[in-house]
Design an enzyme around this catalytic site. Sequence first.
Site, short mmCIF file in Angstrom:
data_model
loop_
_atom_site.label_atom_id
_atom_site.label_comp_id
_atom_site.label_asym_id
_atom_site.label_seq_id
_atom_site.Cartn_x
_atom_site.Cartn_y
_atom_site.Cartn_z
N SER A 52 0.85 -1.19 0.00
CA SER A 52 0.00 0.00 0.00
C SER A 52 0.89 1.25 0.00
O SER A 52 1.76 1.36 -0.86
CB SER A 52 -0.95 -0.05 1.20
OG SER A 52 -2.02 0.83 1.01
N ASP A 91 -8.01 -3.75 -7.06
CA ASP A 91 -7.51 -3.46 -5.71
C ASP A 91 -8.61 -2.72 -4.92
O ASP A 91 -9.04 -1.64 -5.32
CB ASP A 91 -6.26 -2.59 -5.84
CG ASP A 91 -5.68 -2.21 -4.49
OD1 ASP A 91 -4.56 -2.65 -4.21
OD2 ASP A 91 -6.33 -1.48 -3.73
N HIS A 147 -6.07 -6.49 -1.46
CA HIS A 147 -5.14 -5.38 -1.23
C HIS A 147 -4.11 -5.92 -0.24
O HIS A 147 -4.49 -6.53 0.75
CB HIS A 147 -5.90 -4.19 -0.66
CG HIS A 147 -5.04 -2.97 -0.43
ND1 HIS A 147 -4.41 -2.31 -1.46
CD2 HIS A 147 -4.74 -2.27 0.69
CE1 HIS A 147 -3.76 -1.26 -0.98
NE2 HIS A 147 -3.94 -1.21 0.33
#
Length: 434
Positions: free
Chosen positions: A201, A297, A364
């Site tokens: 991330s 995502d 994710h």
Amino acid sequence: MAIAEHMSPLVVRNRRPAGHPVAVAAPLFVLLALLAAFSGSPVAAAEDSSPVLIELTLVAGAQEKGAVCLDGSPPAYHLQRGFGSGSQSWIVFLQGGAWCGTTESCSTRKMTEHGSSKFMEPTAFEGILRDKQPQNPDFYNWNKVFVRYCDGASFSGDAEGEAEDGTKLYFRGLRIWEAVVDELMGKGMDTAKQALLAGCSAGGLSTLLHCDNFRARFPQEVSIKCLPDGGFFLDAKDLSGERFMRSVFDGVVQLQNVSKVLPKDCLAKKGPTECFFPAELIKSISTPTFIVNSEYDYWQIQNVVAPVGSYPGDTWSSCRDNIGNCSSKQMDVLHGFRWKLIHELKAAECKRDWGLFIDSCFNHCQTQFSSSWHSPTSPRLGNKTIAEAVGDWYLGRRKGAMKQIDCKYPCNPTCGIAYCLTMLSCQFGGNGSE
Ligand SMILES: *[C@@H]1O[C@H](CO)[C@@H](O)[C@H](O)[C@H]1NC(C)=O
Ligand SMILES: *[C@@H]1O[C@H](CO)[C@@H](O)[C@H](O)[C@H]1NC(C)=O
Ligand SMILES: *[C@@H]1O[C@H](CO)[C@@H](O)[C@H](O)[C@H]1NC(C)=O
């Protein structure tokens, strides 16, 4: 580049409710431990299912160098020593957790574990950080470092500001990065034979931003590679036609002064905010890199495509929470996002020594959790889990790294389970902070 084909499209059933995989695993561990206790056998059976907590280490002498979290506290990491054939191999994993690009959001953030080491606690190592071979076939015995993220600008800012309560705000991400690498060098990373910089991330973006700098810290003969996961943020329009993501990055770049880490060749042609996006960053990176990202995502669906306020009423609430609930019109929008992602990854496709695992699962941060990294229910491309694909690439086990881009959702039958990892702050709040 191979576009994966799956014979039987499958609509995902029995999707798990949002929750953290560690939280799901804990009761199982208790159950196994109880079973073992009652059957009189050792708890060996439970050993693999429950990672131990790794202590927090504060960076020594960081405060003298001004390498501090938003609130001025020392930055921190968790280190688990490697063993056996892995004792001279290192993984440095950069934590994620969005960004703060306004005085308000950074003031809030400094009262949390994402802005101050005062709130940080020991953590469990999972996925690529797991120390057991069945869950982590190639990296289990490496030295592993999980670097805590407490600056709010992907380890890249260098400035100061004033919080809403009148106290100082430290934007020292870049100094934190340097202080952490220095300290690890002193703990044996200086004699590494191979190393991998990874992150998810906002930490995936950090990995791209620092990849070549990490490479430069080692002698040429040492093998260095990078693994950004869930960090390929697009400069895309949201549902209302605004570029919400660009406005977030604009704030971060200005407030925290990140220009020092941005590639000079990009800055010569474009503004610093544009140069903060992965599509630009990957053009300058010369270190071998493997990009893991979902075409759908969920963090990007929830914050880049359909941020709160970009659609009327709750028309998108159920779709952005669960891709299985999207209408065909909404799926068209998400397929459009996928198309743009694939288009922007072309620069990576052309690079030798690079790899791609771009699946169509609503996920994710897939490297950080055992459920998606390497388990019987993990997403697969070319019949390989992410762990197998990354291992093949890192160790050069196959000619040519995997560069796979999945077909459109819901084509991939291995996308069984998606989790919303609330600990990684799935969505920004109303004020665009987290
Ligand atoms: C931002 O960083 C540059 C160096 O990259 C420095 O010259 C400048 O003074 C910094 N600006 C602020 C406001 O800290
Ligand atoms: C998805 O739709 C089903 C019914 O079609 C509903 O029961 C479920 O709550 C929805 N999920 C979300 C996350 O909105
Ligand atoms: C996929 O891989 C698994 C082991 O990871 C193997 O058992 C299975 O036979 C493979 N399937 C195909 C179709 O190659």
